[in-house]
Structures are given as C-alpha cells and as structure tokens.
Design a protein around this motif. Structure first.
Motif, mmCIF file in Angstrom:
data_model
loop_
_atom_site.group_PDB
_atom_site.id
_atom_site.type_symbol
_atom_site.label_atom_id
_atom_site.label_comp_id
_atom_site.label_asym_id
_atom_site.label_seq_id
_atom_site.Cartn_x
_atom_site.Cartn_y
_atom_site.Cartn_z
ATOM 1 N N GLY A 1 0.776 -1.232 0.000
ATOM 2 C CA GLY A 1 0.000 0.000 0.000
ATOM 3 C C GLY A 1 0.803 1.275 0.000
ATOM 4 N N ASP A 2 2.129 1.169 -0.104
ATOM 5 C CA ASP A 2 2.982 2.360 -0.146
ATOM 6 C C ASP A 2 2.989 2.962 -1.547
ATOM 7 O OD1 ASP A 2 3.724 2.078 2.541
ATOM 8 O OD2 ASP A 2 5.327 0.666 2.005
ATOM 9 N N TRP A 3 2.903 4.300 -1.604
ATOM 10 C CA TRP A 3 2.859 5.012 -2.873
ATOM 11 C C TRP A 3 4.206 5.659 -3.182
ATOM 12 C CZ3 TRP A 3 -1.491 5.405 -6.064
ATOM 13 C CH2 TRP A 3 -2.712 4.966 -5.517
ATOM 14 N N SER A 4 4.545 5.737 -4.464
ATOM 15 C CA SER A 4 5.750 6.444 -4.886
ATOM 16 C C SER A 4 5.567 6.902 -6.328
ATOM 17 C CB SER A 4 6.983 5.535 -4.774
ATOM 18 O OG SER A 4 6.850 4.395 -5.606
ATOM 19 N N GLY A 5 6.469 7.780 -6.786
ATOM 20 C CA GLY A 5 6.430 8.240 -8.168
ATOM 21 C C GLY A 5 6.497 9.751 -8.275
ATOM 22 N N LEU A 6 6.777 10.229 -9.463
ATOM 23 C CA LEU A 6 6.905 11.664 -9.705
ATOM 24 C C LEU A 6 5.632 12.408 -9.312
ATOM 25 C CD1 LEU A 6 8.428 13.299 -12.891
ATOM 26 C CD2 LEU A 6 6.378 14.219 -11.860
ATOM 27 N N MET B 1 1.827 19.626 -3.542
ATOM 28 C CA MET B 1 0.584 20.386 -3.719
ATOM 29 C C MET B 1 -0.180 20.498 -2.403
ATOM 30 S SD MET B 1 -2.695 19.455 -6.153
ATOM 31 C CE MET B 1 -3.105 17.999 -5.159
ATOM 32 N N ALA B 2 -0.343 19.367 -1.706
ATOM 33 C CA ALA B 2 -1.086 19.377 -0.447
ATOM 34 C C ALA B 2 -0.384 20.222 0.601
ATOM 35 C CB ALA B 2 -1.263 17.944 0.056
ATOM 36 N N ALA B 3 0.957 20.138 0.646
ATOM 37 C CA ALA B 3 1.707 20.914 1.637
ATOM 38 C C ALA B 3 1.541 22.403 1.392
ATOM 39 C CB ALA B 3 3.192 20.531 1.581
ATOM 40 N N ARG B 4 1.601 22.821 0.146
ATOM 41 C CA ARG B 4 1.456 24.257 -0.153
ATOM 42 C C ARG B 4 0.020 24.724 0.060
ATOM 43 N NH1 ARG B 4 5.993 26.277 -4.307
ATOM 44 N NH2 ARG B 4 6.974 24.295 -4.842
ATOM 45 N N MET B 5 -0.912 23.802 -0.079
ATOM 46 C CA MET B 5 -2.313 24.139 0.157
ATOM 47 C C MET B 5 -2.628 24.164 1.651
ATOM 48 S SD MET B 5 -5.550 22.291 -1.723
ATOM 49 C CE MET B 5 -5.023 22.706 -3.375
ATOM 50 N N GLY B 6 -1.760 23.518 2.428
ATOM 51 C CA GLY B 6 -1.976 23.471 3.868
ATOM 52 C C GLY B 6 -3.016 22.464 4.295
ATOM 53 N N VAL B 7 -3.155 21.363 3.528
ATOM 54 C CA VAL B 7 -4.141 20.335 3.842
ATOM 55 C C VAL B 7 -3.471 18.963 3.831
ATOM 56 C CG1 VAL B 7 -6.036 21.694 2.876
ATOM 57 C CG2 VAL B 7 -4.822 20.049 1.416
ATOM 58 N N ARG B 8 -4.193 17.965 4.308
ATOM 59 C CA ARG B 8 -3.697 16.589 4.300
ATOM 60 C C ARG B 8 -3.947 15.948 2.944
ATOM 61 N NH1 ARG B 8 -7.210 14.257 7.499
ATOM 62 N NH2 ARG B 8 -8.102 12.747 6.040
ATOM 63 N N LEU B 9 -3.040 15.090 2.511
ATOM 64 C CA LEU B 9 -3.199 14.371 1.258
ATOM 65 C C LEU B 9 -3.769 12.987 1.516
ATOM 66 C CD1 LEU B 9 -2.677 13.940 -1.814
ATOM 67 C CD2 LEU B 9 -0.386 13.115 -1.177
ATOM 68 N N ASP B 10 -4.871 12.652 0.844
ATOM 69 C CA ASP B 10 -5.415 11.295 0.834
ATOM 70 C C ASP B 10 -5.294 10.745 -0.576
ATOM 71 O OD1 ASP B 10 -6.062 11.292 3.473
ATOM 72 O OD2 ASP B 10 -8.239 11.257 3.199
ATOM 73 N N LEU B 11 -4.561 9.639 -0.736
ATOM 74 C CA LEU B 11 -4.403 9.004 -2.039
ATOM 75 C C LEU B 11 -5.434 7.900 -2.190
ATOM 76 C CD1 LEU B 11 -0.523 8.916 -2.062
ATOM 77 C CD2 LEU B 11 -1.943 10.158 -3.708
ATOM 78 N N GLU B 12 -6.199 7.964 -3.276
ATOM 79 C CA GLU B 12 -7.270 7.006 -3.526
ATOM 80 C C GLU B 12 -6.931 6.169 -4.758
ATOM 81 O OE1 GLU B 12 -9.996 6.494 -1.814
ATOM 82 O OE2 GLU B 12 -9.984 8.191 -0.430
ATOM 83 N N PRO B 13 -6.821 4.836 -4.628
ATOM 84 C CA PRO B 13 -6.537 4.012 -5.802
ATOM 85 C C PRO B 13 -7.705 3.993 -6.780
ATOM 86 C CG PRO B 13 -6.959 2.637 -3.876
ATOM 87 C CD PRO B 13 -6.905 4.050 -3.385
#
Length: 264
Positions: free
Chosen positions: A57-62, A70-82
């Motif tokens: 379940g670990d994600w990687s890639g450009l 993007m999420a860090a600059r937006m100031g929000v948490r990132l949720d990755l959805e397959p």
C-alpha cells in the motif's frame, strides 16, 4: 515561506475567478478542500515513473511526490485514492478532488473533466526485447501478422492499438505493474506506451529497449484532471504548477524519475 506561497495562490485564484465572473458553484471544489482540510487524489498506482502502489500500500512516483507538494502548499492533508484507468473519470466525479499519475491529455477526457496546464510532453513509442530491436524499427514493422502486441486495458495505450494496429495480434494483459514481464518472458513481442514510461522501464531492465523514443508515433502531454465543476481548484493547481516549475521543485523530481528535466 509556504504560507506566503499559499496566500499568493489564493489571491491569484480569487482574482481570476472574479475577472471571469464565475458563480460560487465553480469554486466549490477549492473551497471544499480548504474547509475539509483534505485533498483527495485519485491515482492508478500502476504507471511508473509517475505513480506506483506497492503490495503493502505504499505510494511512490513523480506525481505522487508532486501531490505531496501540492497538499503541503495548500496546507491540507493528502489522501491518495486508488483507481483504474477504466474508472478514472467516474472515480474523479465521485470520490476525488484531483486525478494525478501520468494522465495524458485527450479530447475524449476533456469532454468529461477539466485539465490543468500541461507539465510534460510525451508520445507513444514501442518497447521490445533488446535482441529484437532490429525487427521493429517502424510502426509498419510492428503492425504485421504474427506480431504479439501486449496492452493494458482502459487507457490511451489501448486506444492507440485499437486505432492504429490492424494486422498485429493485440493481447490484453490486466496488470500494468507486471506487464513488461510479458516481453521478457516471450509471451509478447511489443508494447506500445508512453516514451516516459519506456525510459523508466529500460533503465530498470536491461533486457528491454525502446524504439522511436526520440521520434514518437504521437504527440502527447501530461496534465492533472479535476471535475468540470471545480474551475476554482483548477486555477489554483495551474498557479501552483507554474510556481513549482520555476522554483526548482518540478526540475528536481523530473531529474530523479525521468533522468532529465522534461517540460511541456
């Protein structure tokens, strides 16, 4: 520094929205993300070097790294959805705010969703066993009876094969994470996919070589997808991309994953 960048982006998006006289509904995507504190990103997880999801379940890639930025600059948490290529648009409309992961710009997708500004140029080329490179120098060499072309379903590779191959045998293989093993295992002769993916795969497996990488069969560009109703979010992403492409963020990731800085 990040907060200053975020504030500048919000001002720019607000200004663009005001100038275009958009209705409140068009910025619902952006406001929902900001108020919820979460940006949900759909990704297939099967398209290196842009997106990969391991068995654990670990994600990687450009584009996964870009999504984190993007999420860090937006100031929000990132949720990755397959998601899958076949379900990409449907999942974008129901469970995601953005789709990221080596997504090619197509006119068909553009009728169903809205693209960000492009960030990378690309095109279809061929990957074969290095021992067979001499056999497959052109698309005509590939499109011959007896040639087995393997393809992952539901994306632009399948579209290309359906439109451009008339004599070769097209074999569908469902798992894009292991599809190149069909070539090294001699279950297929050729795969036609994006030159960026071919450069990555040939750097990982020296049995495989690319054909027409410098002169692809098509012209394509990569971009990010947002729902048609979320023009405010699209404008924010465009401004973030512009900054990331000029402050060194994208250049570092492109060099890491593509071996060169490849722009739009």
């Amino acid at each position: 520094m990040r907060s200053a960048v975020f504030s500048a982006l919000v001002v720019l998006v607000g200004f663009a929205a005001a100038c275009s006289s958009t209705t409140p509904a068009t910025t619902a995507g952006l406001q929902h993300v900001l108020h919820s504190g979460v940006v949900r990103v759909c990704s297939t997880g099967d398209y290196r070097p842009f997106t990969h999801r391991s068995a654990s379940g670990d994600w990687s890639g450009l584009d996964i790294d870009m999504a984190h930025d993007m999420a860090a600059r937006m100031g929000v948490r990132l949720d990755l959805e397959p998601t899958t290529w076949a379900n990409l648009i449907g999942d974008l409309d129901t469970k995601c705010d953005v789709a990221m992961g080596g997504i090619s710009i197509t006119l068909k997708r553009a009728t169903q969703a809205v693209y960000s500004a492009p960030y990378l140029r690309d095109g279809k080329a061929a990957i074969v066993r290095c021992a067979d490179v001499w056999k497959f120098q052109t698309l005509g060499d590939i499109d011959r009876p007896g040639v087995r072309v393997v393809v992952n379903p539901g994306g632009t590779n399948a579209d290309f094969d359906g439109e451009r191959l008339h004599n070769a045998q097209v074999v569908t293989y469902p798992d894009n994470n292991t599809i190149f093993g069909q070539l090294t295992g001699n279950a297929a002769d050729v795969m036609i996919t994006d030159a960026s993916e071919i450069r990555w795969e040939t750097s990982q497996d020296r049995q495989l070589c690319g054909v027409s990488l410098d002169h692809p069969f098509t012209f394509e560009q990569k971009a990010y997808l947002v729902p048609r109703s979320a023009s405010g979010l699209q404008q924010w992403i465009d401004q973030w991309l512009n900054i990331a492409q000029h402050d060194g963020t994208y250049a570092v990731l492109s060099q890491k994953y593509l071996g060169a800085v490849i722009g739009p």
